[in-house]
Design an enzyme around this catalytic site. Structure first.
Site, PDB file in Angstrom:
ATOM      1  N   ALA A  63      -1.043   0.754  -4.791  1.00 33.78           N
ATOM      2  CA  ALA A  63      -2.262   1.259  -4.680  1.00 33.78           C
ATOM      3  C   ALA A  63      -1.158   2.600  -4.555  1.00 33.78           C
ATOM      4  CB  ALA A  63      -3.349   1.429  -4.629  1.00 33.78           C
ATOM      5  N   GLY A 109      -1.288  -3.763  -4.115  1.00 32.23           N
ATOM      6  CA  GLY A 109      -2.350  -3.868  -5.689  1.00 32.23           C
ATOM      7  C   GLY A 109      -0.720  -4.067  -6.316  1.00 32.23           C
ATOM      8  N   GLU A 112      -1.066  -8.081  -6.367  1.00 34.22           N
ATOM      9  CA  GLU A 112      -2.644  -8.362  -6.667  1.00 34.22           C
ATOM     10  C   GLU A 112      -2.405  -8.901  -7.802  1.00 34.22           C
ATOM     11  OE1 GLU A 112      -5.303  -7.536  -2.904  1.00 34.22           O
ATOM     12  OE2 GLU A 112      -3.896  -5.840  -3.841  1.00 34.22           O
ATOM     13  N   GLU A 132      -0.374  -3.640   3.526  1.00 35.57           N
ATOM     14  CA  GLU A 132      -1.681  -3.150   3.626  1.00 35.57           C
ATOM     15  C   GLU A 132      -2.342  -2.584   4.883  1.00 35.57           C
ATOM     16  OE1 GLU A 132      -2.446  -4.689  -0.860  1.00 35.57           O
ATOM     17  OE2 GLU A 132      -1.340  -5.088   1.430  1.00 35.57           O
TER      18      GLU A 132
HETATM   19  N1  T1G Z   1       1.511   5.480  -2.561  1.00 34.55           N
HETATM   20  C1  T1G Z   1       1.556   7.154  -3.348  1.00 34.55           C
HETATM   21  N2  T1G Z   1       2.824   7.406  -2.600  1.00 34.55           N
HETATM   22  C2  T1G Z   1       3.888   6.341  -2.219  1.00 34.55           C
HETATM   23  C3  T1G Z   1       3.238   4.663  -2.304  1.00 34.55           C
HETATM   24  C4  T1G Z   1       1.795   4.421  -2.113  1.00 34.55           C
HETATM   25  N3  T1G Z   1       2.202   2.882  -2.399  1.00 34.55           N
HETATM   26  N4  T1G Z   1       4.853   4.378  -1.930  1.00 34.55           N
HETATM   27  C5  T1G Z   1       5.038   4.666  -1.916  1.00 34.55           C
HETATM   28  N5  T1G Z   1       4.858   6.570  -2.543  1.00 34.55           N
HETATM   29  C6  T1G Z   1       5.726   7.248  -2.068  1.00 34.55           C
HETATM   30  C7  T1G Z   1       6.435   7.678  -0.795  1.00 34.55           C
HETATM   31  O1  T1G Z   1       5.311   9.294  -0.656  1.00 34.55           O
HETATM   32  C8  T1G Z   1       7.177   9.087  -1.290  1.00 34.55           C
HETATM   33  O2  T1G Z   1       7.538  10.074  -2.014  1.00 34.55           O
HETATM   34  C9  T1G Z   1       8.031   8.056  -2.680  1.00 34.55           C
HETATM   35  O3  T1G Z   1       6.967   7.323  -3.294  1.00 34.55           O
HETATM   36  C10 T1G Z   1       8.946   7.453  -2.593  1.00 34.55           C
HETATM   37  O4  T1G Z   1       8.564   6.185  -1.409  1.00 34.55           O
HETATM   38  C11 T1G Z   1      -4.951  -2.352  -3.614  1.00 34.55           C
HETATM   39  C12 T1G Z   1      -4.506  -0.934  -1.203  1.00 34.55           C
HETATM   40  C13 T1G Z   1       7.712   0.630  -2.084  1.00 34.55           C
HETATM   41  C14 T1G Z   1       9.286  -0.250  -0.064  1.00 34.55           C
HETATM   42  O5  T1G Z   1       2.373  -0.312   1.318  1.00 34.55           O
HETATM   43  O6  T1G Z   1       6.409   0.880   1.354  1.00 34.55           O
HETATM   44  O7  T1G Z   1      -2.380  -1.618  -2.604  1.00 34.55           O
HETATM   45  O8  T1G Z   1       8.913  11.460  -0.206  1.00 34.55           O
HETATM   46  O9  T1G Z   1      10.245   7.230   0.139  1.00 34.55           O
HETATM   47  O10 T1G Z   1      12.157   3.996   0.918  1.00 34.55           O
HETATM   48  O11 T1G Z   1      -5.175  -3.517  -1.656  1.00 34.55           O
HETATM   49  O12 T1G Z   1       7.359   3.556  -0.255  1.00 34.55           O
HETATM   50  O13 T1G Z   1       9.614  11.505  -2.359  1.00 34.55           O
HETATM   51  O14 T1G Z   1       7.539  12.774  -1.567  1.00 34.55           O
HETATM   52  O15 T1G Z   1       9.403   5.068   0.413  1.00 34.55           O
HETATM   53  O16 T1G Z   1      11.918   3.435  -1.972  1.00 34.55           O
HETATM   54  C15 T1G Z   1       0.253  -0.893  -0.237  1.00 34.55           C
HETATM   55  C16 T1G Z   1       3.722   1.557   0.338  1.00 34.55           C
HETATM   56  C17 T1G Z   1      -0.550   0.111  -0.931  1.00 34.55           C
HETATM   57  C18 T1G Z   1       4.009  -0.153  -0.045  1.00 34.55           C
HETATM   58  C19 T1G Z   1      10.108   2.340  -0.819  1.00 34.55           C
HETATM   59  N6  T1G Z   1       1.704  -0.657  -0.758  1.00 34.55           N
HETATM   60  N7  T1G Z   1       5.358   2.116  -0.047  1.00 34.55           N
HETATM   61  O17 T1G Z   1      10.858   2.657  -0.267  1.00 34.55           O
HETATM   62  O18 T1G Z   1      11.237   5.091  -1.156  1.00 34.55           O
HETATM   63  S1  T1G Z   1      -1.992  -0.016  -0.375  1.00 34.55           S
HETATM   64  C20 T1G Z   1       1.973  -0.169   0.535  1.00 34.55           C
HETATM   65  C21 T1G Z   1       6.688   1.626   0.503  1.00 34.55           C
HETATM   66  C22 T1G Z   1      -2.602  -1.226  -1.610  1.00 34.55           C
HETATM   67  C23 T1G Z   1      -4.468  -2.468  -2.759  1.00 34.55           C
HETATM   68  C24 T1G Z   1      -3.624  -1.533  -2.186  1.00 34.55           C
HETATM   69  C25 T1G Z   1       7.811   2.059  -0.202  1.00 34.55           C
HETATM   70  C26 T1G Z   1       8.832   1.559  -0.652  1.00 34.55           C
HETATM   71  P1  T1G Z   1       8.214  11.330  -1.433  1.00 34.55           P
HETATM   72  P2  T1G Z   1      10.442   6.056  -0.590  1.00 34.55           P
HETATM   73  P3  T1G Z   1      11.700   3.498  -0.609  1.00 34.55           P
END
Ligand code: T1G
Ligand code: NAD
Length: 706
Positions: A63, A109, A112, A132
């Site tokens: 998400a 998500g 999921e 999460e």
């Molecule tokens: N939401 C918003 N921005 C995100 C994002 C996210 N989930 N993931 C990455 N970004 C942005 C990040 O801030 C950066 O921005 C750019 O993308 C590149 O990311 C419904 C509720 C996937 C392993 O927790 O772990 O789903 O700095 O530098 O090193 O149940 O990003 O360039 O402006 O980290 O290649 C669960 C979070 C969400 C994964 C890639 N998902 N992301 O790593 O690039 S909650 C997460 C990561 C959810 C559901 C629930 C990593 C990555 P900018 P990056 P990277």
């Protein structure tokens, strides 16, 4: 509005490509676009099956985390999640086989959504996860109800409570995925979908039954998990909520379990814990961005490195380079010191091998990248040198003068100094633009923070190279300015000042450490000093006294110097603030400390008194945040979030509190200011309110609105 899901037919299979760069988050409109595309494919007579795939280098990162800050109430969250749950059930109800094609990451998500598909095909290096809890929430789109059905309760519990991803082989073995492919993902998944279509095979995950036997085992496993995560959770609530949601999967029907998940998610997403962890997610990414160093600044290639000094820090730094596959020369003054350093490195690797976290073969291969030496031979071939000799200004200046003459013109000259002036080393080296601070934290092969200290003349290339290298050796780089103690140790001096004074006023070493560990610190100030070495702090104080300065304004407790004079340096000498049995790191209280504290208190006319736990937390954390605000106000840190990242990764500050600045913001800056003023009245003028806090309070702002 760019098209978020592309639709095309290949060989009678509808291919839906999710395209929301850079990481395909399920942001605004993506859920709905997927929903519409699947409905279209089901209505499309030219399609027998459906493949869902991600554009770019991954399936879906989850998400859009930015959206969560718009959720203010439980009700708002429940209304929102009801929409996703309905979409996921519609996908699951697809009449035509719906196959998720996963490459790179399928997180949160994203996983999921894939679990609501009938089948999942993955590349061999793909990763799937429910991270999460690292954001202070739980899976909120059915993950806690579908994951246990697919891969069993044990793996579901570990994935949802530690947030770590699992690789394709483990996911496949657990039944979470249906096929691992080695070639082209789309081609293989289309073939897989055609095969399922021919067999008219659709499998709804929610229909997988939880038998009474599985339910009983599952409930037992949830109970055990609750007992087992206390240490890792360190006071965070989300891991426990994840267990409760998975337990609901064992005891309730799918829809009732999904509602329970949505309720628990709603409680989490509006919590301070989640706000703190989401803050850190973005703060960590922002910290690597240096305002005056453009993203496209050229960087130097680092293929060979050298470390000078193989003591507590030098050894760990050499390991960090070798772990990243970089050849590293390790220099010591003489062979005896060299052998001591190598023995510590081997002991660390052997402990990792014995815990099964490294193979013997990998250990030997990594160790072979470290070349011990007692001379500067070969230093003309390295791309970077990290100096980690004793914390003595003269010794370091001599070392940098030597390095300036034995290394190549483009070699980066970095110092691991804890406190000393980088510009002094720059002058001594004769190549100031190449000199920079690379401040690692103890133990350097474990702690993830790299405080990068820019000198007055450090070039942008060297700064950009350092940030990129920091990530390459698996550190979290934060660039700071060159003041005494930089950011981490400058603030730490105030944290330690209060810890020492609270000891003299009547609290015990154990009380102070336990109270701050209960607050969420991995170790208290005294346990931490015994790890780092009481001698390191003592040498810094000696240097300061020689230039008529102190580390922190205010009364200077003599207790730590008394221990230094007694040769009690901490774990490395078997005694410090605590005593240690040979070979053990268990902290044993020592009544001698109380006796010394008593004597020093009498000398300073202090009558010792009972000290409350609240006072300990309040004074220590207020001193930390107040000095943090001064560091910000003086411009040695770019953002308050940088300070939070420094403390969470450098000292293990509890992430669910967001770091010292975020915590203070949560307490409220007016309260912090009032406390500083009250302590000033009670203890003395050395409690100076930071001008930044005074201004922000006057403007009714917090640290992050400025
Ligand atoms: N939401 C918003 N921005 C995100 C994002 C996210 N989930 N993931 C990455 N970004 C942005 C990040 O801030 C950066 O921005 C750019 O993308 C590149 O990311 C419904 C509720 C996937 C392993 O927790 O772990 O789903 O700095 O530098 O090193 O149940 O990003 O360039 O402006 O980290 O290649 C669960 C979070 C969400 C994964 C890639 N998902 N992301 O790593 O690039 S909650 C997460 C990561 C959810 C559901 C629930 C990593 C990555 P900018 P990056 P990277
Ligand atoms: P240490 O005493 O454990 O190790 C210093 C090593 O440097 C010794 O092994 C010594 O033999 C070697 N040495 C001295 N002069 C040398 C020379 N000319 N050439 C090669 N080797 C030489 O000290 P440490 O704790 O590893 O600290 C090293 C540096 O790292 C200091 O600047 C310290 O402030 C800084 N630092 C320490 C910590 C910590 O927690 N210990 C954390 C961050 C930074």
């Amino acid at each position: 509005m760019p098209e978020l899901v592309h639709y095309h037919i290949t060989d009678r299979i509808a291919v839906l490509t999710i395209d929301n760069p850079p990481v395909n988050t399920l942001g605004q409109g993506v859920w709905e676009a997927v929903d519409e595309a699947v409905a279209r494919a089901n209505a499309d007579t030219g399609a027998d099956g459906i493949v869902l795939i991600g554009a770019g280098n991954m399936f879906i990162a989850g998400a859009d985390i930015n959206v969560f800050k718009t959720i203010k109430t439980r009700e708002q969250s429940l209304k929102r999640s009801a929409r996703f749950h309905a979409i996921l059930k519609r996908l699951e109800d697809s009449a035509k086989p719906l196959v998720a094609a996963i490459h790179g990451n399928a997180f949160g998500g994203g996983l999921e959504l894939a679990m609501a598909c009938h089948f999942r095909v993955v590349t061999k290096d793909a990763r799937v996860g429910q991270p999460e809890v690292l954001l202070g929430i739980i899976p909120g789109a059915g993950g806690t109800q579908r994951l246990p059905r697919l891969c069993g309760v044990e793996l579901a519990l570990s994935m949802c409570t530690d947030g770590r991803p699992v690789g394709a082989p483990k996911a496949q073995a657990a039944g979470l995925t249906d096929q691992i492919i080695d070639g082209d993902l789309l081609t293989a998944t289309i073939a897989f979908a055609k095969d399922r279509a021919a067999a008219n095979d659709v499998r709804r995950t929610r229909d997988i039954d939880i038998t009474p036997e599985r339910a009983a085992e599952g409930i037992e496993a949830c109970e055990q998990a609750r007992g087992g995560i206390a240490r890792a959770a360190r006071g965070a609530a989300a891991p426990y909520a994840a267990i409760t949601a998975i337990e609901a999967c064992m005891t309730l029907a799918f829809d009732a379990g999904s509602l329970r998940e949505r309720e628990l998610f709603a409680d989490c997403v509006i919590s301070t814990e989640s706000k703190a962890l989401r803050h850190l997610f973005f703060a960590e990414r922002a910290a690597a961005k240096v305002p005056d160093v453009p993203k496209d600044t050229p960087t130097l290639d680092i293929t060979r490195a050298a470390v000078v000094g193989a003591g507590t820090m030098g050894g760990g730094i050499a390991m960090s380079y070798a772990n990243a596959g970089i050849l590293v020369l390790l220099k010591e003054v003489d062979d005896a010191a060299m052998q001591r350093g190598l023995a510590t490195i081997r002991k660390n690797y052997e402990s990792t091998v014995s815990k099964g976290r490294m193979t013997q073969e990998a250990y030997e291969r990594t160790m072979s990248l470290i070349t011990p030496t007692t001379a500067y031979d070969g230093f003309d071939t390295v791309d970077i040198v990290v100096e980690a000799v004793f914390e003595s200004l003269d010794l370091k200046k001599t070392t940098f003068a030597e390095l300036g003459s034995v290394t190549g013109p483009n070699c980066v000259l970095a110092s691991n100094t804890s406190t000393l002036d980088i510009d002094e080393f720059a002058k001594a080296s004769g190549r100031p633009q190449q000199v920079i601070g690379h401040h690692f934290f103890s133990p350097a092969n474990v702690m993830k923070l790299l405080e990068i200290v820019r000198g007055r003349e450090t070039s942008k290339e060297v700064i950009a190279t350092s940030v990129r290298l920091g990530k390459r050796i698996a550190k979290v780089p934060v660039v700071v300015g060159n003041c005494f103690g930089f950011v981490a140790n400058r603030m730490l001096a105030y944290y330690m000042r209060e810890a020492y004074l609270l000891l003299e006023e009547g609290a015990s070493v154990q009380q102070i450490d336990q109270v701050l560990m209960k607050f969420g610190m991995p170790v208290g100030p005294y346990g931490m000093q015994d790890i780092a070495g009481i001698d390191v702090g003592a040498r810094i104080r000696q240097h300061l006294t020689s230039v008529g300065k102190t580390r922190a304004e205010g009364p200077q407790s003599a207790v730590p110097d008394r221990l230094f004079e007694l040769g009690r340096y901490g774990q490395k000498t078997g005694a410090g603030w605590y005593k240690y049995e040979a070979g053990s790191r268990e902290r044993i209280p020592d009544p001698l400390i109380e006796q010394i504290a008593d004597e020093e208190a009498k000398k300073r006319g202090i009558s010792r008194r009972p000290v409350s736990d609240d006072e300990i937390v309040s004074r220590v954390m207020t001193a930390l945040a107040n000095e943090g605000a001064s560091v910000l106000g003086d411009g040695y840190a770019t953002r308050p979030g940088d300070i939070d990242v420094i403390y969470c990764y450098g000292f293990g500050f509890p992430r669910h509190r967001g770091g010292p600045m975020f915590y203070a913001n949560t307490v409220g800056l007016p309260t912090i200011l009032a406390r500083v003023k009250a302590y000033r009245t009670r203890f003395g003028d050395y409690w100076k309110p930071s001008p930044l806090i005074e201004r922000l309070v006057a403007e009714g702002k917090g640290f992050y609105e400025d």
